[in-house]
Design an enzyme around this catalytic site. Structure first.
Site, short mmCIF file in Angstrom:
data_model
loop_
_atom_site.label_atom_id
_atom_site.label_comp_id
_atom_site.label_asym_id
_atom_site.label_seq_id
_atom_site.Cartn_x
_atom_site.Cartn_y
_atom_site.Cartn_z
N TYR A 110 122.82 34.80 38.87
CA TYR A 110 123.07 33.63 38.38
C TYR A 110 122.38 32.21 38.77
CZ TYR A 110 127.47 35.76 36.17
OH TYR A 110 128.27 36.43 35.47
N TYR B 66 136.26 37.66 39.88
CA TYR B 66 135.02 38.24 39.25
C TYR B 66 135.21 39.61 38.83
CZ TYR B 66 130.42 38.34 37.20
OH TYR B 66 129.32 38.68 36.35
N PRO C 226 130.92 32.19 28.62
CA PRO C 226 130.65 33.32 29.01
C PRO C 226 130.33 33.53 30.70
CG PRO C 226 128.79 32.44 27.75
CD PRO C 226 130.22 31.58 27.64
#
Ligand code: APR
Ligand code: PHB
Length: 389
Positions: free
Chosen positions: A201, A383, A291
């Site tokens: 990310y 997560y 998302p």
């Protein structure tokens, strides 16, 4: 026709519900307006929370997942030119699995059809009636144009964000909570090895970038873009150029043939309650997440797990309390996932009206995350999937 539970929609929510109900000896009919090829080919997200992978394995759907799914110990965050690995297994003893949503769909379709169950594909003009009280009915036209009605005890609205079930609930009975984000994701699927074994990310002043994968030779890569971005302005060279730039030198990216390119708008939606009489909404028909936290499919599976248990208790012992509290039970998880997805999104994306203060604040938060095991644990817990009550 008659069935116990009429299920509208053969996405992960509808198919998994049918699968769990069958294991409880509860009969269902699944209606889908698209073809089998279409639903099996639709490329969506690909991160599976640990409990979802466990559930797939426990209920007999894990063979291919265990063979082809990529177990990841954690994720990487890239910012200010360096890469930081968050090791979920080390932090909280959990992991995630990278396995495309359409692979889960394929496994579910194969299990249902292979087990003698049916999915009515390519149905048209689906409508639902009399679900407020006694005897709910689903009407539709079959693939060959025949008008059919199904009497059900309950209807599960698993028909996604553009389905018919939610809009059939009387106006005023639902409250919708929404947030639009002023950007989207431009995503590609490419024949190239991902830049790192685990997801990256990337926070970058040119915009967010995500470096994901479907296999060691297939990358799934995303760039923050405008919500109404024109794909014509993004030839492959420009996409690769931008993907290189946003990695910020923290890793090397190999290029390859682009197999797919598309833009996804980003929004958060929750409708409350998720039930009305004998109609229960599950998955995208009740909520949409951006998302960034990879929560969409995981939340859909969480809803139907709650619903399948409630229905099993109803049929086995005549207990109605779990069905009555369905919405309340699901919404507690849904809102936590919304909060997490919103947090990941606002942490990592460039706000459209960013000023220097906002950027410094984002960098400080990323720096805190990179340096604090407490902050990393909170991310890891969300997560990999929050525990069920
Ligand atoms: N009649 C029958 N089927 C319908 C109708 C209708 N009127 N309207 C929609 N459908 C079908 C769609 O074609 C789709 O296959 O319902 C299905 C809904 O599936 P999904 O959109 O995959 O939704 P869900 O099962 O809730 O799964 C949520 O999917 O959208 C992604 O990222 C999201 O990962 C999340 C997951
Ligand atoms: C993907 O692989 O498609 C993916 C991964 C992580 C996300 C979103 C999408 O947060």
């Amino acid at each position: 026709m008659r069935t116990q539970v009429g299920i509208v929609g053969a996405g992960p929510a509808g198919l998994m519900l049918a699968h769990l109900l069958r294991r409880e000896g509860i009969d269902s009919v699944v209606l889908e307006r698209r073809s089998r090829d279409y639903i099996e080919g639709r490329i969506r997200a690909g991160v599976i929370e640990q409990w979802v992978a466990d559930l797939l394995v426990e209920t007999g759907l894990g063979a291919r997942l265990q063979r082809e799914g990529l177990v990841h110990r954690g994720i990487n965050i890239s910012f200010a030119g360096s890469l930081h690995h968050l090791d979920f297994t080390d932090l909280i003893g959990k992991h995630i699995t990278v396995y495309g949503q359409q692979e889960v769909v394929k496994d579910l379709v194969a299990a249902r059809l292979g087990g003698g169950g049916e999915i009515l594909f390519e149905v048209e003009d689906v409508g639902i009636d009399d679900f407020a009280g006694g005897a709910p009915r689903i009407r539709f036209r079959s693939k060959v144009g025949e008008a059919i009605e199904i009497d059900c005890d309950f209807i599960a609205g698993c028909d996604g964000s553009h389905g018919v079930c939610r809009p059939s609930i009387p106006r005023g009975a639902l409250t919708s909570f929404e947030r639009e984000y002023p950007f989207g994701w431009l995503g590609i699927l490419a024949e190239s090895p991902p830049p790192c074994e685990e997801l990256i990310y990337a926070y970058h002043e040119r915009g967010f970038g995500l470096y994901s994968m479907r296999s060691p030779t297939l990358s799934r890569l995303y760039l923050q873009c405008a919500a109404d971005e024109d794909l014509n302005e993004w030839p492959d060279e420009r996409v690769w150029h931008e993907l290189h730039a946003r990695l910020g030198g923290s890793s090397k990216l190999a290029e390859g043939k682009v197999l797919l390119k598309g833009v996804t708008p980003m929004r958060s939606v929750v409708v409350e309650p998720m039930q009305y009489g004998k109609l229960f909404l599950a998955g995208d028909s009740a909520h949409i997440v951006p998302p960034t936290g990879a929560k969409g499919m995981n939340l859909a599976i969480a809803d139907v797990r709650v619903l399948a248990r409630a229905l099993a208790e109803f049929y086995r012992f005549g207990r109605g309390d779990l069905l009555e509290s369905y919405s309340h039970t699901c919404l507690r998880r849904v809102w936590k996932a919304q909060r997490f997805s919103w947090w990941m999104t606002t942490l990592l994306h460039q706000p459209v009206d960013a000023n220097a203060f906002d950027r410094r604040r984002q960098l400080a938060e990323l720096d805190y995350l990179a340096g604090s095991r407490h902050a990393q644990r909170a991310l890891a817990e969300n997560y990999t999937g929050l525990p069920f009550d």
